[in-house]
Design an enzyme around this catalytic site. Structure first.
Site, PDB file in Angstrom:
ATOM      1  N   ARG A 228     -56.550  -8.101-113.697  1.00  0.00           N
ATOM      2  CA  ARG A 228     -56.623  -8.001-115.155  1.00  0.00           C
ATOM      3  C   ARG A 228     -55.245  -7.559-115.670  1.00  0.00           C
ATOM      4  O   ARG A 228     -54.556  -6.767-115.024  1.00  0.00           O
ATOM      5  CB  ARG A 228     -57.675  -6.969-115.588  1.00  0.00           C
ATOM      6  CG  ARG A 228     -59.113  -7.449-115.412  1.00  0.00           C
ATOM      7  CD  ARG A 228     -59.485  -8.517-116.423  1.00  0.00           C
ATOM      8  NE  ARG A 228     -60.859  -8.978-116.301  1.00  0.00           N
ATOM      9  CZ  ARG A 228     -61.229 -10.088-115.666  1.00  0.00           C
ATOM     10  NH1 ARG A 228     -60.326 -10.845-115.092  1.00  0.00           N
ATOM     11  NH2 ARG A 228     -62.492 -10.457-115.636  1.00  0.00           N
ATOM     12  N   HIS A 276     -54.242 -17.557-116.902  1.00  0.00           N
ATOM     13  CA  HIS A 276     -55.561 -17.104-116.426  1.00  0.00           C
ATOM     14  C   HIS A 276     -56.378 -18.259-115.833  1.00  0.00           C
ATOM     15  O   HIS A 276     -57.459 -18.594-116.330  1.00  0.00           O
ATOM     16  CB  HIS A 276     -56.350 -16.419-117.560  1.00  0.00           C
ATOM     17  CG  HIS A 276     -57.398 -15.470-117.050  1.00  0.00           C
ATOM     18  ND1 HIS A 276     -57.705 -14.291-117.650  1.00  0.00           N
ATOM     19  CD2 HIS A 276     -58.216 -15.546-115.962  1.00  0.00           C
ATOM     20  CE1 HIS A 276     -58.667 -13.669-116.985  1.00  0.00           C
ATOM     21  NE2 HIS A 276     -58.987 -14.418-115.942  1.00  0.00           N
TER      22      HIS A 276
HETATM   23  P1  NDP Z   1     -65.086  -6.508-106.420  1.00  0.00           P
HETATM   24  O1  NDP Z   1     -65.777  -5.574-107.368  1.00  0.00           O
HETATM   25  O2  NDP Z   1     -65.923  -7.314-105.498  1.00  0.00           O
HETATM   26  O3  NDP Z   1     -64.083  -5.657-105.492  1.00  0.00           O
HETATM   27  C1  NDP Z   1     -63.300  -4.649-105.977  1.00  0.00           C
HETATM   28  C2  NDP Z   1     -62.523  -3.989-104.834  1.00  0.00           C
HETATM   29  O4  NDP Z   1     -61.648  -3.021-105.385  1.00  0.00           O
HETATM   30  C3  NDP Z   1     -63.401  -3.263-103.828  1.00  0.00           C
HETATM   31  O5  NDP Z   1     -62.901  -3.406-102.526  1.00  0.00           O
HETATM   32  C4  NDP Z   1     -63.303  -1.808-104.273  1.00  0.00           C
HETATM   33  O6  NDP Z   1     -63.490  -0.872-103.223  1.00  0.00           O
HETATM   34  C5  NDP Z   1     -61.878  -1.759-104.751  1.00  0.00           C
HETATM   35  N1  NDP Z   1     -61.664  -0.683-105.723  1.00  0.00           N
HETATM   36  C6  NDP Z   1     -62.305  -0.465-106.894  1.00  0.00           C
HETATM   37  N2  NDP Z   1     -61.836   0.637-107.492  1.00  0.00           N
HETATM   38  C7  NDP Z   1     -60.872   1.123-106.663  1.00  0.00           C
HETATM   39  C8  NDP Z   1     -60.023   2.268-106.725  1.00  0.00           C
HETATM   40  N3  NDP Z   1     -60.062   3.129-107.750  1.00  0.00           N
HETATM   41  N4  NDP Z   1     -59.169   2.482-105.707  1.00  0.00           N
HETATM   42  C9  NDP Z   1     -59.120   1.628-104.643  1.00  0.00           C
HETATM   43  N5  NDP Z   1     -59.902   0.540-104.534  1.00  0.00           N
HETATM   44  C10 NDP Z   1     -60.771   0.293-105.538  1.00  0.00           C
HETATM   45  O7  NDP Z   1     -64.118  -7.403-107.293  1.00  0.00           O
HETATM   46  P2  NDP Z   1     -63.807  -8.985-107.123  1.00  0.00           P
HETATM   47  O8  NDP Z   1     -63.216  -9.172-105.781  1.00  0.00           O
HETATM   48  O9  NDP Z   1     -64.988  -9.770-107.526  1.00  0.00           O
HETATM   49  O10 NDP Z   1     -62.707  -9.194-108.276  1.00  0.00           O
HETATM   50  C11 NDP Z   1     -61.404  -8.669-108.161  1.00  0.00           C
HETATM   51  C12 NDP Z   1     -60.633  -8.835-109.474  1.00  0.00           C
HETATM   52  O11 NDP Z   1     -60.343 -10.200-109.727  1.00  0.00           O
HETATM   53  C13 NDP Z   1     -61.325  -8.319-110.729  1.00  0.00           C
HETATM   54  O12 NDP Z   1     -60.389  -7.623-111.535  1.00  0.00           O
HETATM   55  C14 NDP Z   1     -61.721  -9.583-111.457  1.00  0.00           C
HETATM   56  O13 NDP Z   1     -61.848  -9.355-112.836  1.00  0.00           O
HETATM   57  C15 NDP Z   1     -60.549 -10.478-111.117  1.00  0.00           C
HETATM   58  N6  NDP Z   1     -60.780 -11.907-111.283  1.00  0.00           N
HETATM   59  C16 NDP Z   1     -59.758 -12.667-111.793  1.00  0.00           C
HETATM   60  C17 NDP Z   1     -59.901 -14.043-111.921  1.00  0.00           C
HETATM   61  C18 NDP Z   1     -58.782 -14.897-112.415  1.00  0.00           C
HETATM   62  O14 NDP Z   1     -58.971 -16.090-112.618  1.00  0.00           O
HETATM   63  N7  NDP Z   1     -57.594 -14.364-112.577  1.00  0.00           N
HETATM   64  C19 NDP Z   1     -61.158 -14.716-111.544  1.00  0.00           C
HETATM   65  C20 NDP Z   1     -62.137 -13.844-110.985  1.00  0.00           C
HETATM   66  C21 NDP Z   1     -61.951 -12.470-110.872  1.00  0.00           C
HETATM   67  P3  NDP Z   1     -64.907  -0.750-102.429  1.00  0.00           P
HETATM   68  O15 NDP Z   1     -65.002  -2.013-101.604  1.00  0.00           O
HETATM   69  O16 NDP Z   1     -64.732   0.439-101.586  1.00  0.00           O
HETATM   70  O17 NDP Z   1     -65.955  -0.653-103.489  1.00  0.00           O
END
Ligand code: NDP
Length: 313
Positions: A228, A276
């Site tokens: 984001r 995006h």
């Molecule tokens: P998920 O919710 O599946 O995974 C998030 C990951 O981030 C998890 O491993 C989580 O840890 C980790 N995480 C969350 N908070 C923290 C923190 N404070 N410190 C360290 N690690 C943290 O997300 P997705 O994989 O589905 O999506 C990832 C991103 O991609 C999102 O921002 C989404 O909006 C973006 N996106 C962008 C697109 C584009 O076209 N540009 C399309 C689709 C998505 P844990 O595993 O321990 O919970």
């Protein structure tokens, strides 16, 4: 069978009618209404949404579940009046993963093989052999090992890179150096040469890509942000590029989208900009996934990607 479940859809107007028709064909026992149509507010059970207006979801007194048309849920959680006790189901799946994998691999390899310099040499008619180290001498850092980040981390490891992965909770992933939470962030970053942000946008991760973090990386590095726009402190990227802390950046997401015409990023040749498009939800595949999740939810089964109230991502 009578239709006693009602679902309201809030999506961009361009495809609104298509979504209603598509979801009605996949879930014939549910009544679907577009936001602009007439329906009884108190009889709405489900809402399928993309960027709902603040305060709108709280008007549905009997809402049981919110379905996010996308894998991020920050566009829903930013509503200060969001009802606190309602689960959210995010829409993700294989299709989204595949597209994200393609994008991340493409841009990691672009930075790894120094494609901008190769292109410049070609455009100035120079036969210049630019030799970069092989993948197994390069450390990548993947911030976020969730649905999309983990898949990219494994793919890049299989291409031969040394991969560091960072997440909230402890992970053991074959062949990947994993780091957990704030206490291991510095160690995670130290050796990284290409940093990829794949975190969800939460109060803890907003602005995480800032000068203080950039300075923890020992060598000049490349940055890829596909998560984001608000993860990045934009002025700090410009400073880091100017001071050779960051060599180049690839950005797919921005604070304001579309990126304003006068934005300084457009003029900076070290920033590769995409609008995006890293991984857009395919409506056909997304619709099928929503239908499965909604059926599971209504039948009391475990739902993939259901985010319980209060989790935040
Ligand atoms: P998920 O919710 O599946 O995974 C998030 C990951 O981030 C998890 O491993 C989580 O840890 C980790 N995480 C969350 N908070 C923290 C923190 N404070 N410190 C360290 N690690 C943290 O997300 P997705 O994989 O589905 O999506 C990832 C991103 O991609 C999102 O921002 C989404 O909006 C973006 N996106 C962008 C697109 C584009 O076209 N540009 C399309 C689709 C998505 P844990 O595993 O321990 O919970």
């Amino acid at each position: 069978m009578s239709k006693n479940i009602n679902c309201v859809i809030k999506v961009g107007e361009a495809r609104a009618d298509w979504w209603k028709k598509h979801m009605s064909s996949l879930l014939p026992n549910i009544n679907f209404f577009l936001m602009r149509e007439n329906y009884e507010i108190d009889k709405i059970d489900l809402a399928i949404v993309w960027k709902p207006e603040n305060g709108w979801l709280k008007t549905f007194k009997n809402l049981r579940c919110i379905i996010s048309l996308g894998s991020g849920i920050d566009h829903i959680l930013c509503d200060p009046d969001l009802p606190k006790n309602i689960p959210i189901i995010k829409t993700t799946g294989e299709d989204l993963k595949m597209r994200m994998r393609e994008y991340v691999v493409l841009h990691v390899l672009k930075h790894h093989r120094n494609l901008p310099a190769v292109t410049e040499a070609r455009n100035t008619h120079q036969w210049k052999q630019i030799i970069e180290p092989p993948a197994n001498k390069r450390t990548l850092g993947i911030m976020g090992l969730g649905n999309l980040g983990l898949d990219c981390a494994i793919t890049l490891k299989n291409l031969g890179f040394k991969v560091n992965g960072w997440s909230n909770s402890k992970k053991n992933i074959d062949g990947i150096n994993t780091f957990t939470g704030e206490k291991e962030l510095t160690k995670f970053l130290k050796q990284v040469e290409i940093l990829v942000c794949m975190l969800p946008l939460t109060p803890k991760t907003r602005g995480i890509l800032n000068l203080e973090l950039f300075n923890k990386i020992e060598k000049e590095f490349c940055l890829i942000n596909v998560a984001r726009g608000e993860h990045l402190v934009e002025e700090d990227l410009l400073k880091a590029l100017e001071n050779k802390i960051i060599k180049e950046a690839t950005l797919d997401v921005f604070h304001i989208e579309p990126l304003p015409i006068k934005h300084p990023f457009w003029k900076n040749s070290k920033i590769f900009i995409t609008p995006h498009i890293a991984s857009l939800l395919d409506p056909e595949a997304g619709g099928k996934e929503i239908a499965k999740n909604v059926n599971d939810f209504l039948n009391g089964k475990q739902v993939d990607n259901l985010i319980p109230p209060g989790k935040g991502y």
